[in-house]
Design a protein around this motif. Structure first.
Motif, PDB file in Angstrom:
ATOM      1  N   GLU A 109      -6.380   1.236   1.880  1.00  0.00           N
ATOM      2  CA  GLU A 109      -6.220   0.262   0.796  1.00  0.00           C
ATOM      3  C   GLU A 109      -7.361   0.374  -0.202  1.00  0.00           C
ATOM      4  O   GLU A 109      -7.152   0.263  -1.413  1.00  0.00           O
ATOM      5  N   LEU A 142      -4.708  11.248  -4.928  1.00  0.00           N
ATOM      6  CA  LEU A 142      -5.610  11.119  -3.793  1.00  0.00           C
ATOM      7  C   LEU A 142      -6.755  12.131  -3.830  1.00  0.00           C
ATOM      8  O   LEU A 142      -7.909  11.789  -3.530  1.00  0.00           O
ATOM      9  N   MET A 159       0.843  -1.194   0.000  1.00  0.00           N
ATOM     10  CA  MET A 159       0.000   0.000   0.000  1.00  0.00           C
ATOM     11  C   MET A 159       0.879   1.244   0.000  1.00  0.00           C
ATOM     12  O   MET A 159       1.917   1.294   0.642  1.00  0.00           O
ATOM     13  N   ASN A 160       0.415   2.272  -0.692  1.00  0.00           N
ATOM     14  CA  ASN A 160       1.119   3.529  -0.736  1.00  0.00           C
ATOM     15  C   ASN A 160       1.440   4.003   0.682  1.00  0.00           C
ATOM     16  O   ASN A 160       0.571   4.085   1.549  1.00  0.00           O
ATOM     17  N   ILE A 209      -0.633   6.937   2.055  1.00  0.00           N
ATOM     18  CA  ILE A 209      -1.987   6.558   2.445  1.00  0.00           C
ATOM     19  C   ILE A 209      -1.959   5.832   3.785  1.00  0.00           C
ATOM     20  O   ILE A 209      -2.787   6.069   4.661  1.00  0.00           O
ATOM     21  N   LYS A 210      -0.979   4.966   3.968  1.00  0.00           N
ATOM     22  CA  LYS A 210      -0.874   4.209   5.213  1.00  0.00           C
ATOM     23  C   LYS A 210      -0.656   5.147   6.397  1.00  0.00           C
ATOM     24  O   LYS A 210      -1.278   4.992   7.455  1.00  0.00           O
ATOM     25  N   GLY A 234      -8.778   4.226  -6.756  1.00  0.00           N
ATOM     26  CA  GLY A 234      -7.967   5.105  -7.597  1.00  0.00           C
ATOM     27  C   GLY A 234      -7.415   4.380  -8.809  1.00  0.00           C
ATOM     28  O   GLY A 234      -7.416   4.908  -9.928  1.00  0.00           O
ATOM     29  N   ARG A 235      -6.946   3.158  -8.595  1.00  0.00           N
ATOM     30  CA  ARG A 235      -6.406   2.383  -9.729  1.00  0.00           C
ATOM     31  C   ARG A 235      -7.520   1.947 -10.663  1.00  0.00           C
ATOM     32  O   ARG A 235      -7.355   1.959 -11.895  1.00  0.00           O
ATOM     33  N   ILE A 253      -1.090   7.319  -6.792  1.00  0.00           N
ATOM     34  CA  ILE A 253      -2.518   7.614  -6.774  1.00  0.00           C
ATOM     35  C   ILE A 253      -2.757   9.114  -6.586  1.00  0.00           C
ATOM     36  O   ILE A 253      -2.151   9.755  -5.726  1.00  0.00           O
ATOM     37  N   GLU A 306      -6.911   3.407  -2.453  1.00  0.00           N
ATOM     38  CA  GLU A 306      -5.909   3.124  -3.474  1.00  0.00           C
ATOM     39  C   GLU A 306      -6.481   2.240  -4.576  1.00  0.00           C
ATOM     40  O   GLU A 306      -6.249   2.477  -5.767  1.00  0.00           O
TER      41      GLU A 306
END
Length: 305
Positions: free
Chosen positions: A258, A278, A1-2, A5-6, A264-265, A276, A261
């Motif tokens: 998660e 955000l 995970m990015n 973001i985490k 986003g994908r 991503i 993300e």
């Protein structure tokens, strides 16, 4: 995970709702003016219609209003019923009636429920208008005050009842700033008033839900944190709506970071290097909820009778 973001996801878990909504001015100047307008003009009306968001009837009810309008006949209109879970809306209508308050589910965009609301309002005002006539006064239309928080759809409802765009509307809170008397062909006179929030939230979860729906201006919130809390709620309460809208075939991720993300994908919200975007994903998710593209969703359940 990015990693970003985490990190943000971990910060959500540590923050209180007051920190998630850091820039909200609960009682700005025009809200003070709104309260004064309501108080000064309440004596002019026969009935009060409290307009609530059908998705969040508890969270969109202004507790300060109950003190102001005490003693006035009141009806509740659950607006935006087309966006709410119909089964839960029916439960809310039953709950209000059990508390001695007449309630109607309304979709002001399509006009559903508006005739029922007009009929109910006339019935509630009948005792007052007939009393005036019995004392020698000339018969007049029932006078009604429309009350509700910002962005709950007051102007749209009034325009629907009036049959024309007599009240200024916009897709953001705080557009109606001064009182307006609007005569209806149905024999009612409506007093529109500015939307009014209250000085502080005793239940900060209500503040979060107001941010979800857009009742609190997006410029006053941390949209990334709000989106994270919203997705956490959807994972728990409406996972299938998320899977259907964003075409997620497998099980949903356990965390909002998660999931953000993944959405986003799925939507191609990518910057250079596959990072991503955000902000774009956040706008997509909140807009999808507010416009009904995630389906009919209710975030407040009525208390046990």
């Amino acid at each position: 995970m990015n990693d970003y973001i985490k990190d943000r996801e971990e910060s959500v878990k540590k923050l209180s709702a007051e920190q998630v909504l850091p820039n909200v001015q609960w009682f700005p100047g025009h809200m003070t003016k709104a309260r004064r307008i309501i108080t000064e003009n309440l004596k002019l009306v026969d009935v009060v219609i409290e307009l609530l968001d059908a998705r969040i009837p508890y969270s969109s009810a202004n507790p300060m209003l109950q003190e102001i309008i005490a003693g006035k006949p009141k009806a509740v209109a659950l607006n935006k019923a087309d966006l709410a879970d119909p089964a839960i809306t029916r439960e809310w209508v039953s709950y209000f009636r059990s508390q001695g308050v007449q309630a109607v589910a309304v979709d002001s965009t399509q006009g559903k429920g508006t005739k029922q609301l007009v009929k109910l309002t006339e019935e509630l005002a009948k005792a007052k208008t007939e009393k005036l006539v019995s004392k020698g006064a000339k018969a007049r239309a029932a006078r009604v005050m429309i009350l509700g928080i910002p962005n709950v759809g007051k102007s749209s409802l009034i325009n629907r009842l009036a049959g024309s765009n007599k009240a200024k509307t916009a897709d953001k809170p705080g557009v109606t700033r001064a009182k307006q008397w609007i005569r209806l062909a149905a024999g009612l006179e409506l007093l529109d008033t500015p939307g009014i929030l209250w000085p502080k939230f005793d239940d900060m979860n209500a503040g979060l839900k107001l941010a979800f729906t857009g009742a609190i201006n997006d410029e006053a919130i941390d949209r990334e944190l709000i989106t994270g809390v919203f997705l956490d709620t959807m994972i728990k309460q409406y996972p299938e709506r998320i899977k259907e809208r964003y075409k997620i075939g497998a099980d949903l991720p356990e965390t909002s970071g998660e999931l953000l993300e993944l959405i986003g994908r799925k939507r191609g919200c990518l910057l250079k290097g596959g990072i991503i975007d955000l902000e774009k994903v956040q706008r997509i998710v909140l807009t999808d909820f507010r416009s009904g593209k995630l389906g009919t969703i209710s975030l407040d359940m009525p208390p046990e009778n």
